[in-house]
Design a protein around this motif. Structure first.
Motif, PDB file in Angstrom:
ATOM      1  N   SER A  64       0.833  -1.208   0.000  1.00 26.93           N
ATOM      2  CA  SER A  64       0.000   0.000   0.000  1.00 26.93           C
ATOM      3  C   SER A  64       0.861   1.248   0.000  1.00 26.93           C
ATOM      4  O   SER A  64       0.585   2.221  -0.719  1.00 26.93           O
ATOM      5  CB  SER A  64      -0.926   0.001   1.225  1.00 26.93           C
ATOM      6  N   LYS A  65       1.914   1.224   0.811  1.00 29.65           N
ATOM      7  CA  LYS A  65       2.814   2.380   0.866  1.00 29.65           C
ATOM      8  C   LYS A  65       3.510   2.600  -0.475  1.00 29.65           C
ATOM      9  O   LYS A  65       3.679   3.733  -0.915  1.00 29.65           O
ATOM     10  CB  LYS A  65       3.841   2.187   1.972  1.00 29.65           C
ATOM     11  N   ASN A  66       3.895   1.497  -1.132  1.00 32.35           N
ATOM     12  CA  ASN A  66       4.560   1.625  -2.434  1.00 32.35           C
ATOM     13  C   ASN A  66       3.617   2.228  -3.472  1.00 32.35           C
ATOM     14  O   ASN A  66       4.014   3.080  -4.273  1.00 32.35           O
ATOM     15  CB  ASN A  66       5.038   0.252  -2.903  1.00 32.35           C
ATOM     16  N   ILE A  67       2.358   1.775  -3.445  1.00 28.64           N
ATOM     17  CA  ILE A  67       1.373   2.301  -4.392  1.00 28.64           C
ATOM     18  C   ILE A  67       1.135   3.784  -4.140  1.00 28.64           C
ATOM     19  O   ILE A  67       1.098   4.600  -5.074  1.00 28.64           O
ATOM     20  CB  ILE A  67       0.053   1.522  -4.279  1.00 28.64           C
ATOM     21  N   GLU A  68       1.003   4.159  -2.863  1.00 32.52           N
ATOM     22  CA  GLU A  68       0.795   5.569  -2.516  1.00 32.52           C
ATOM     23  C   GLU A  68       1.997   6.408  -2.934  1.00 32.52           C
ATOM     24  O   GLU A  68       1.853   7.542  -3.407  1.00 32.52           O
ATOM     25  CB  GLU A  68       0.536   5.696  -1.017  1.00 32.52           C
ATOM     26  N   ALA A  69       3.195   5.864  -2.733  1.00 35.25           N
ATOM     27  CA  ALA A  69       4.404   6.594  -3.116  1.00 35.25           C
ATOM     28  C   ALA A  69       4.468   6.794  -4.629  1.00 35.25           C
ATOM     29  O   ALA A  69       4.859   7.866  -5.117  1.00 35.25           O
ATOM     30  CB  ALA A  69       5.643   5.846  -2.623  1.00 35.25           C
ATOM     31  N   GLN A  70       4.081   5.757  -5.381  1.00 33.00           N
ATOM     32  CA  GLN A  70       4.077   5.866  -6.839  1.00 33.00           C
ATOM     33  C   GLN A  70       3.065   6.903  -7.317  1.00 33.00           C
ATOM     34  O   GLN A  70       3.351   7.692  -8.226  1.00 33.00           O
ATOM     35  CB  GLN A  70       3.768   4.502  -7.458  1.00 33.00           C
ATOM     36  N   LEU A  71       1.880   6.884  -6.687  1.00 28.86           N
ATOM     37  CA  LEU A  71       0.853   7.870  -7.049  1.00 28.86           C
ATOM     38  C   LEU A  71       1.309   9.285  -6.728  1.00 28.86           C
ATOM     39  O   LEU A  71       1.079  10.218  -7.494  1.00 28.86           O
ATOM     40  CB  LEU A  71      -0.460   7.555  -6.327  1.00 28.86           C
ATOM     41  N   ALA A  72       1.959   9.445  -5.579  1.00 27.12           N
ATOM     42  CA  ALA A  72       2.460  10.762  -5.184  1.00 27.12           C
ATOM     43  C   ALA A  72       3.538  11.243  -6.140  1.00 27.12           C
ATOM     44  O   ALA A  72       3.572  12.426  -6.518  1.00 27.12           O
ATOM     45  CB  ALA A  72       2.990  10.716  -3.755  1.00 27.12           C
ATOM     46  N   ALA A  73       4.427  10.337  -6.550  1.00 24.46           N
ATOM     47  CA  ALA A  73       5.494  10.704  -7.487  1.00 24.46           C
ATOM     48  C   ALA A  73       4.911  11.085  -8.843  1.00 24.46           C
ATOM     49  O   ALA A  73       5.353  12.051  -9.482  1.00 24.46           O
ATOM     50  CB  ALA A  73       6.469   9.536  -7.635  1.00 24.46           C
ATOM     51  N   PHE A  74       3.902  10.335  -9.277  1.00 22.75           N
ATOM     52  CA  PHE A  74       3.242  10.636 -10.550  1.00 22.75           C
ATOM     53  C   PHE A  74       2.572  12.004 -10.506  1.00 22.75           C
ATOM     54  O   PHE A  74       2.646  12.782 -11.468  1.00 22.75           O
ATOM     55  CB  PHE A  74       2.209   9.552 -10.865  1.00 22.75           C
ATOM     56  N   GLN A  75       1.923  12.298  -9.372  1.00 24.67           N
ATOM     57  CA  GLN A  75       1.262  13.594  -9.223  1.00 24.67           C
ATOM     58  C   GLN A  75       2.261  14.729  -9.261  1.00 24.67           C
ATOM     59  O   GLN A  75       2.013  15.779  -9.863  1.00 24.67           O
ATOM     60  CB  GLN A  75       0.469  13.631  -7.917  1.00 24.67           C
ATOM     61  N   LEU A  76       3.419  14.534  -8.622  1.00 22.60           N
ATOM     62  CA  LEU A  76       4.467  15.555  -8.640  1.00 22.60           C
ATOM     63  C   LEU A  76       4.983  15.781 -10.058  1.00 22.60           C
ATOM     64  O   LEU A  76       5.243  16.917 -10.469  1.00 22.60           O
ATOM     65  CB  LEU A  76       5.615  15.152  -7.713  1.00 22.60           C
ATOM     66  N   GLU A  77       5.139  14.698 -10.814  1.00 23.68           N
ATOM     67  CA  GLU A  77       5.585  14.815 -12.198  1.00 23.68           C
ATOM     68  C   GLU A  77       4.569  15.602 -13.026  1.00 23.68           C
ATOM     69  O   GLU A  77       4.938  16.450 -13.849  1.00 23.68           O
ATOM     70  CB  GLU A  77       5.798  13.427 -12.807  1.00 23.68           C
ATOM     71  N   GLU A  78       3.287  15.297 -12.819  1.00 21.68           N
ATOM     72  CA  GLU A  78       2.237  15.992 -13.552  1.00 21.68           C
ATOM     73  C   GLU A  78       2.200  17.479 -13.203  1.00 21.68           C
ATOM     74  O   GLU A  78       2.041  18.334 -14.079  1.00 21.68           O
ATOM     75  CB  GLU A  78       0.868  15.368 -13.239  1.00 21.68           C
ATOM     76  N   GLU A  79       2.372  17.774 -11.926  1.00 20.20           N
ATOM     77  CA  GLU A  79       2.347  19.176 -11.487  1.00 20.20           C
ATOM     78  C   GLU A  79       3.553  19.943 -11.993  1.00 20.20           C
ATOM     79  O   GLU A  79       3.501  21.171 -12.133  1.00 20.20           O
ATOM     80  CB  GLU A  79       2.285  19.237  -9.961  1.00 20.20           C
ATOM     81  N   ALA A  80       4.650  19.240 -12.264  1.00 22.65           N
ATOM     82  CA  ALA A  80       5.859  19.905 -12.746  1.00 22.65           C
ATOM     83  C   ALA A  80       5.786  20.255 -14.227  1.00 22.65           C
ATOM     84  O   ALA A  80       6.559  21.068 -14.726  1.00 22.65           O
ATOM     85  CB  ALA A  80       7.081  19.019 -12.479  1.00 22.65           C
TER      86      ALA A  80
END
Length: 360
Positions: free
Chosen positions: A33-49
């Motif tokens: 679950s933590k890995n999935i959340e981390a991946q989603l957070a990283a993806f969101q940061l990439e999108e926001e950048a």
């Protein structure tokens, strides 16, 4: 996020000793679950950048030209397939312009002027008496491109079409049927187009081109007919930039500039295409609104009584007041300054009904 089933995945345990195994429920561990959340957070940061730029403006304001210039500067090179498409489009653009100019010449009552110029050229001792006159060229173009009075056999006496297998551009399915047909007409009548374009009478028509909405930049094509009709013709960068292809869908290109990722969106500017704009409003970093300075004396292609500059002003106002852009920077890009500088020497802004109060 996503479109998968929300129920937990079920796996069947392998059977043992012939007995059917009971289904085993696969559970997600805390680490997964933590890995999935981390991946989603990283993806969101990439999108926001990512810097997302949206090009808006009325039709033929030059949005797509800016879009193509960005690809030229920061994107990938054009493939041969791309260049062939633009070759067909460039030739088609010439035929579209010639149709409008020939019809405009007739409407202006300049056919007698064309006759007089033809007679004067025939009387010149050093004139080329082997080629057709500008009047003959005009009559041919009217019959084939405007009035369509030429018979089918005259238009294609061999029945095999005008396509030359040695022509590098050839045909392009991506350009569409109409553009390919116009490109064929160009190859069949390019000499008549060249002769008529060089006439003094056509120069008078060109000055008044705004009435029929001929694209100003296509003068470059008309000045270079022999090159565009050559079998070895390959579109140059400038040919690609000024080629007119109506945008009928949302087009996106990605660039990486100085380590920053950009996405630029181009949309159709005609009134019928603007309903598609709403699909691009979400998550936009900035809007670039493109307005053509040179269109103060032109009307919309889709609404002949509406001045293009007035339309651009109203559209810009509505974009700035749109709630979707309440916190989004809107940049105004005043385009076609060079054409404006040329046109203002003979076209008075104050003569336009919408700008009669102009005293500059």
């Amino acid at each position: 996020m996503g479109c998968g089933d929300s129920k937990p995945a079920v796996e069947t345990a392998p059977s043992s000793g012939g007995a059917s195994g009971a289904p085993a429920v696969k559970t997600t561990t805390a680490n997964e679950s933590k890995n999935i959340e981390a991946q989603l957070a990283a993806f969101q940061l990439e999108e926001e950048a990512i810097i997302k730029m949206l090009l808006l403006g009325a039709g033929e304001s030059g949005k797509s030209t800016i879009f193509k210039q960005m690809r030229l500067l920061y994107g990938t090179e054009r493939s041969d397939e791309d260049l062939r498409m633009y070759g067909v489009v460039a030739r088609s653009n010439i035929v579209v312009a010639v149709r409008k100019l020939c019809s405009h010449l007739r409407n202006l009552g300049l056919e007698e002027e064309l006759d007089r110029e033809s007679r004067e050229n025939e009387d010149l001792e050093d004139g080329d008496h082997n080629s057709m006159t500008c009047r003959q060229a005009y009559d041919e173009l009217m019959a084939y491109l405007v009035d369509n009075t030429a018979t089918a056999s005259a238009q294609d006496p061999t029945g095999e079409g005008t396509e030359d297998r040695r022509d590098w551009v050839g045909q392009s399915p991506r350009a569409g049927l109409a553009a390919n047909n116009d490109a064929k007409q160009f190859l069949a009548h390019h000499e008549s187009i060249r002769i008529l374009w060089q006439s003094n009478t056509m120069k008078q028509v060109w000055v008044k081109r705004s009435i029929v909405n001929v694209i100003d930049a296509h003068k470059e094509y008309l000045n270079d007919i022999p090159r565009l009709s050559s079998q070895d013709y390959r579109p140059t960068t400038q040919d690609v930039l000024i080629a007119r292809v109506r945008t009928t869908q949302v087009v996106m290109e990605k660039y990486r500039i100085d380590g920053i990722d950009f996405e630029m969106y181009d949309v159709g500017g005609q009134r019928s295409e603007r309903r598609k704009w709403i699909d691009c409003f979400d998550g936009v970093t900035a809007v670039i609104f493109v307005a053509a300075l040179s269109e103060f004396d032109q009307t919309l292609a889709e609404a002949k009584r509406t001045n293009r500059m007035v339309e651009a002003l109203e559209l810009f106002r509505s974009v700035c007041n749109n709630r979707a852009f309440a916190n989004t920077p809107v940049m105004l890009f005043l385009n076609k300054k060079d054409i404006f500088a040329e046109k203002i020497m003979y076209s008075d802004i104050a003569e336009q009904r919408s700008f009669r109060d102009y005293t500059g």
